[in-house]
Design a protein around this motif. Structure first.
Motif, PDB file in Angstrom:
ATOM      1  N   LEU A 162       7.368  16.802  32.759  1.00 37.23           N
ATOM      2  CA  LEU A 162       5.970  16.416  33.006  1.00 37.23           C
ATOM      3  C   LEU A 162       5.735  16.115  34.484  1.00 37.23           C
ATOM      4  N   GLY A 163       6.675  16.569  35.321  1.00 39.76           N
ATOM      5  CA  GLY A 163       6.532  16.335  36.758  1.00 39.76           C
ATOM      6  C   GLY A 163       7.137  15.017  37.214  1.00 39.76           C
ATOM      7  N   GLY A 164       7.683  14.241  36.264  1.00 37.00           N
ATOM      8  CA  GLY A 164       8.382  13.001  36.614  1.00 37.00           C
ATOM      9  C   GLY A 164       9.881  13.238  36.479  1.00 37.00           C
ATOM     10  N   VAL A 165      10.493  12.534  35.540  1.00 37.28           N
ATOM     11  CA  VAL A 165      11.914  12.765  35.253  1.00 37.28           C
ATOM     12  C   VAL A 165      12.063  14.170  34.671  1.00 37.28           C
ATOM     13  N   SER A 166      13.135  14.867  35.096  1.00 32.08           N
ATOM     14  CA  SER A 166      13.328  16.246  34.640  1.00 32.08           C
ATOM     15  C   SER A 166      13.663  16.284  33.144  1.00 32.08           C
ATOM     16  N   ARG A 167      13.654  17.489  32.589  1.00 30.60           N
ATOM     17  CA  ARG A 167      13.910  17.671  31.160  1.00 30.60           C
ATOM     18  C   ARG A 167      15.353  17.291  30.828  1.00 30.60           C
ATOM     19  N   GLU A 168      15.543  16.431  29.834  1.00 29.09           N
ATOM     20  CA  GLU A 168      16.882  15.983  29.450  1.00 29.09           C
ATOM     21  C   GLU A 168      17.025  16.007  27.932  1.00 29.09           C
ATOM     22  N   PRO A 169      17.363  17.167  27.351  1.00 28.95           N
ATOM     23  CA  PRO A 169      17.469  17.259  25.881  1.00 28.95           C
ATOM     24  C   PRO A 169      18.566  16.378  25.304  1.00 28.95           C
ATOM     25  N   TRP A 170      19.542  15.995  26.140  1.00 22.63           N
ATOM     26  CA  TRP A 170      20.682  15.190  25.678  1.00 22.63           C
ATOM     27  C   TRP A 170      20.352  13.708  25.585  1.00 22.63           C
ATOM     28  N   HIS A 171      19.187  13.306  26.080  1.00 23.12           N
ATOM     29  CA  HIS A 171      18.830  11.892  26.119  1.00 23.12           C
ATOM     30  C   HIS A 171      18.014  11.514  24.874  1.00 23.12           C
ATOM     31  N   LEU A 172      18.606  10.654  24.021  1.00 25.86           N
ATOM     32  CA  LEU A 172      17.921  10.206  22.812  1.00 25.86           C
ATOM     33  C   LEU A 172      17.592   8.720  22.931  1.00 25.86           C
ATOM     34  N   SER A 173      16.480   8.351  22.316  1.00 28.64           N
ATOM     35  CA  SER A 173      15.971   6.990  22.419  1.00 28.64           C
ATOM     36  C   SER A 173      15.653   6.460  21.018  1.00 28.64           C
ATOM     37  N   LEU A 174      16.074   5.247  20.723  1.00 29.64           N
ATOM     38  CA  LEU A 174      15.758   4.660  19.415  1.00 29.64           C
ATOM     39  C   LEU A 174      14.279   4.261  19.401  1.00 29.64           C
ATOM     40  N   LYS A 175      13.524   4.956  18.567  1.00 29.81           N
ATOM     41  CA  LYS A 175      12.059   4.898  18.592  1.00 29.81           C
ATOM     42  C   LYS A 175      11.449   3.501  18.698  1.00 29.81           C
ATOM     43  N   ASN A 176      11.470   2.743  17.619  1.00 29.04           N
ATOM     44  CA  ASN A 176      10.677   1.501  17.594  1.00 29.04           C
ATOM     45  C   ASN A 176      11.140   0.477  18.612  1.00 29.04           C
ATOM     46  N   LYS A 177      12.437   0.331  18.721  1.00 24.79           N
ATOM     47  CA  LYS A 177      12.958  -0.704  19.614  1.00 24.79           C
ATOM     48  C   LYS A 177      12.714  -0.365  21.088  1.00 24.79           C
ATOM     49  N   SER A 178      12.910   0.907  21.460  1.00 24.50           N
ATOM     50  CA  SER A 178      12.670   1.264  22.863  1.00 24.50           C
ATOM     51  C   SER A 178      11.180   1.172  23.196  1.00 24.50           C
ATOM     52  N   ASP A 179      10.322   1.371  22.188  1.00 22.65           N
ATOM     53  CA  ASP A 179       8.878   1.207  22.425  1.00 22.65           C
ATOM     54  C   ASP A 179       8.551  -0.229  22.821  1.00 22.65           C
ATOM     55  N   GLN A 180       9.275  -1.189  22.229  1.00 25.19           N
ATOM     56  CA  GLN A 180       9.049  -2.596  22.594  1.00 25.19           C
ATOM     57  C   GLN A 180       9.417  -2.836  24.057  1.00 25.19           C
ATOM     58  N   TYR A 181      10.564  -2.287  24.460  1.00 22.13           N
ATOM     59  CA  TYR A 181      10.957  -2.419  25.874  1.00 22.13           C
ATOM     60  C   TYR A 181       9.929  -1.725  26.766  1.00 22.13           C
ATOM     61  N   PHE A 182       9.558  -0.505  26.371  1.00 26.06           N
ATOM     62  CA  PHE A 182       8.618   0.292  27.161  1.00 26.06           C
ATOM     63  C   PHE A 182       7.292  -0.461  27.352  1.00 26.06           C
ATOM     64  N   ASN A 183       6.802  -1.052  26.266  1.00 25.02           N
ATOM     65  CA  ASN A 183       5.522  -1.767  26.348  1.00 25.02           C
ATOM     66  C   ASN A 183       5.615  -3.012  27.216  1.00 25.02           C
ATOM     67  N   ASP A 184       6.776  -3.659  27.192  1.00 23.73           N
ATOM     68  CA  ASP A 184       6.960  -4.867  28.004  1.00 23.73           C
ATOM     69  C   ASP A 184       7.230  -4.532  29.473  1.00 23.73           C
ATOM     70  N   TYR A 185       7.628  -3.278  29.730  1.00 20.92           N
ATOM     71  CA  TYR A 185       7.972  -2.899  31.105  1.00 20.92           C
ATOM     72  C   TYR A 185       6.692  -2.563  31.885  1.00 20.92           C
ATOM     73  N   SER A 186       6.037  -3.589  32.368  1.00 27.19           N
ATOM     74  CA  SER A 186       4.753  -3.431  33.053  1.00 27.19           C
ATOM     75  C   SER A 186       4.949  -3.127  34.539  1.00 27.19           C
ATOM     76  N   LEU A 187       3.847  -2.825  35.204  1.00 27.37           N
ATOM     77  CA  LEU A 187       3.883  -2.624  36.669  1.00 27.37           C
ATOM     78  C   LEU A 187       4.380  -3.898  37.363  1.00 27.37           C
ATOM     79  N   ASP A 188       3.989  -5.045  36.839  1.00 27.01           N
ATOM     80  CA  ASP A 188       4.458  -6.314  37.420  1.00 27.01           C
ATOM     81  C   ASP A 188       5.978  -6.442  37.353  1.00 27.01           C
ATOM     82  N   VAL A 189       6.547  -6.048  36.215  1.00 30.33           N
ATOM     83  CA  VAL A 189       8.007  -6.078  36.060  1.00 30.33           C
ATOM     84  C   VAL A 189       8.645  -5.115  37.056  1.00 30.33           C
ATOM     85  N   PHE A 190       8.050  -3.915  37.164  1.00 31.27           N
ATOM     86  CA  PHE A 190       8.563  -2.883  38.070  1.00 31.27           C
ATOM     87  C   PHE A 190       8.607  -3.405  39.510  1.00 31.27           C
ATOM     88  N   ILE A 191       7.517  -4.032  39.954  1.00 26.34           N
ATOM     89  CA  ILE A 191       7.432  -4.524  41.335  1.00 26.34           C
ATOM     90  C   ILE A 191       8.367  -5.725  41.551  1.00 26.34           C
TER      91      ILE A 191
END
Ligand SMILES: [Zn+2]
Length: 223
Positions: A162-191
């Motif tokens: 998508l123009g960000g991280v390149s295509r990685e078919p080998w990378h799997l993510s546990l759906k529900n739990k990683s969504d919780q991390y993803f949602n908590d990972y805000s711009l404020d956390v990033f900065i």
């Protein structure tokens, strides 16, 4: 999820797992799902195995600083070597982030992410994690994995470029739990993560471009 868990600064909420004589640190629900997927692939003569799971902030920082100082090879989106000296600071950051996450901003910090291979085909030390390898050496794995993932609790956040991280078919993510991390990972956390990173090469340029980098490389995943 707290700041230290989101940014790979701690791992005491995760468990350890030994496979093919190597130690891995991983989220317990992710390990359970991995073992289920592994047993479903076994009848197809596949031995689903881990290349990596949890990675610490410090381990990611070492990779980052080596790339940012030209000590490690840089690759373009299409896999060609890039000349380190030809890049501006921002171009260098973009080139690194295509293949490697910023320390504190890797999904591998969460323990819910795994990079996988078929150890019936080759040993881990010979795995290169390239698209070419997936399509040729690991053809059997990916043919069956694509089917099995439909009924699995895993998904692929990097299944499309998508123009960000390149295509990685080998990378799997546990759906529900990683969504919780993803949602908590805000711009404020990033900065805050960048601000609190010591000895991080290119720190000032990362902070100047924080909004853009967050959108392009953290938020921009295949849902
Ligand atoms: Zn990965």
């Amino acid at each position: 999820m707290n700041f230290d868990e989101l940014t790979g600064r701690v791992s005491n909420h995760l468990i350890s797992y030994q496979e093919n004589e190597q130690q891995f640190i991983i989220d317990k629900d992710t390990l359970k799902a991995f073992k289920e997927l592994k047993s479903r692939l076994k009848p197809f003569d596949i031995n689903l195995s881990l290349v990596s799971s949890y990675r610490s902030f410090e381990a990611q920082k070492k990779i980052w600083n080596e790339k940012a100082t030209g000590k490690r090879k840089l690759l373009s989106r299409t896999g060609e070597t890039i000349n380190y000296d030809s890049l501006s600071d921002l171009e260098l950051i973009e080139a690194i982030m295509t293949w490697s996450a910023l320390p504190g901003a890797s999904r591998h910090h969460w323990g819910t992410e795994i990079d996988i291979f078929d150890s019936n085909i080759k040993e881990k030390s010979f795995v290169s994690l390239t698209i070419d390898e997936c399509e040729n050496d690991f053809k059997n794995l990916y043919t069956h994995l694509n089917q099995e993932l439909l009924n699995s609790t895993f998904y692929r956040p990097y299944s499309k470029d998508l123009g960000g991280v390149s295509r990685e078919p080998w990378h799997l993510s546990l759906k529900n739990k990683s969504d919780q991390y993803f949602n908590d990972y805000s711009l404020d956390v990033f900065i805050k993560n960048i601000q609190e990173s010591n000895e991080l090469v290119l720190k000032e340029t990362i902070l100047e471009n924080a909004n853009y980098l967050f959108d392009q490389y953290i938020q921009n995943i295949t849902k």
